[in-house]
Design an enzyme around this catalytic site. Sequence first.
Site: not given
Ligand SMILES: Nc1ncnc2c1ncn2[C@@H]1O[C@H](COP(=O)(O)OP(=O)(O)O)[C@@H](O)[C@H]1O
Ligand SMILES: Nc1ncnc2c1ncn2[C@H]1C[C@H](O)[C@@H](COP(=O)(O)O)O1
Length: 220
Positions: A25, A90
């Site tokens: 995300k 996000d």
């Molecule tokens: N297209 C992609 N290919 C490989 N790794 C990716 C890709 N998009 C995101 N990632 C990696 O996946 C991990 C999680 O991404 P992130 O954007 O932080 O996820 P979220 O916000 O959903 O928790 C990060 O280490 C990011 O660099």
């Molecule tokens: N509402 C939530 N309850 C519990 N945990 C949560 C909530 N919203 C986000 N989170 C946690 C999950 C991850 O550990 C981090 C950030 O989320 P991410 O999907 O990596 O942006 O916060």
Amino acid sequence: MNLRAKYNIPENAIITIAGTVGVGKSTMTKSLAKALGFHTSFENVDHNPYLDKFYADFERWSFHLQIYFLAERFKEQKRMFEQGGGFIQDRSIYEDTGIFAKMHSDKGTMTNVDYETYTSLFDAMVMTPYFPHPNVLIYLEGDLDDIINRIQQRGREMEQKTPISYWEEMHGRYEEWINTFTSCPVLRLNINEYDLLNDEQAVESIIERIAHTIHPKVSI
Ligand SMILES: Nc1ncnc2c1ncn2[C@@H]1O[C@H](COP(=O)(O)OP(=O)(O)O)[C@@H](O)[C@H]1O
Ligand SMILES: Nc1ncnc2c1ncn2[C@H]1C[C@H](O)[C@@H](COP(=O)(O)O)O1
């Protein structure tokens, strides 16, 4: 012509990115905001005073954490409303209640009373003029193994220590949740269909799909 104008994405649009932890995300938020010239609204993970404690003891801290997230997201909703939109967000506020709070209540790591208090507060806050529904919710989906690899690769210690069964449960709940979600138009993207990190063209094809979701009857 910039991509926002080319694809007729409204200047005041709010596009929210949903999906399980680690699915990509934040990466998508940054990339779309840059391509469209939009503001970003991120979850504040590093300065969250409850998150580490929550992962160490769900029962003790789940109510505190949900209230914290609800307050933070509501402030962000208000900011987006007051600035007149033009945001990539996000994670949606809908996931807090529809995924996280519900999962901890169902699993017994949030008490029934706490869950009822939380949901009544959520309902009261969401039914206000400060709550614009997004123009589109982009739902990111992928295989559990790929998502767990991403969680490991990102390396937040608290998430790495969490049993795989937690992510598996969440992954299943997300699929059920999105299949019944109706609060705004949804664009589903599988993470194997695009690569924002290595393919510069990928963002434009996603923007084209956003445009089709926002203006379904217009040929672009
Ligand atoms: N297209 C992609 N290919 C490989 N790794 C990716 C890709 N998009 C995101 N990632 C990696 O996946 C991990 C999680 O991404 P992130 O954007 O932080 O996820 P979220 O916000 O959903 O928790 C990060 O280490 C990011 O660099
Ligand atoms: N509402 C939530 N309850 C519990 N945990 C949560 C909530 N919203 C986000 N989170 C946690 C999950 C991850 O550990 C981090 C950030 O989320 P991410 O999907 O990596 O942006 O916060």
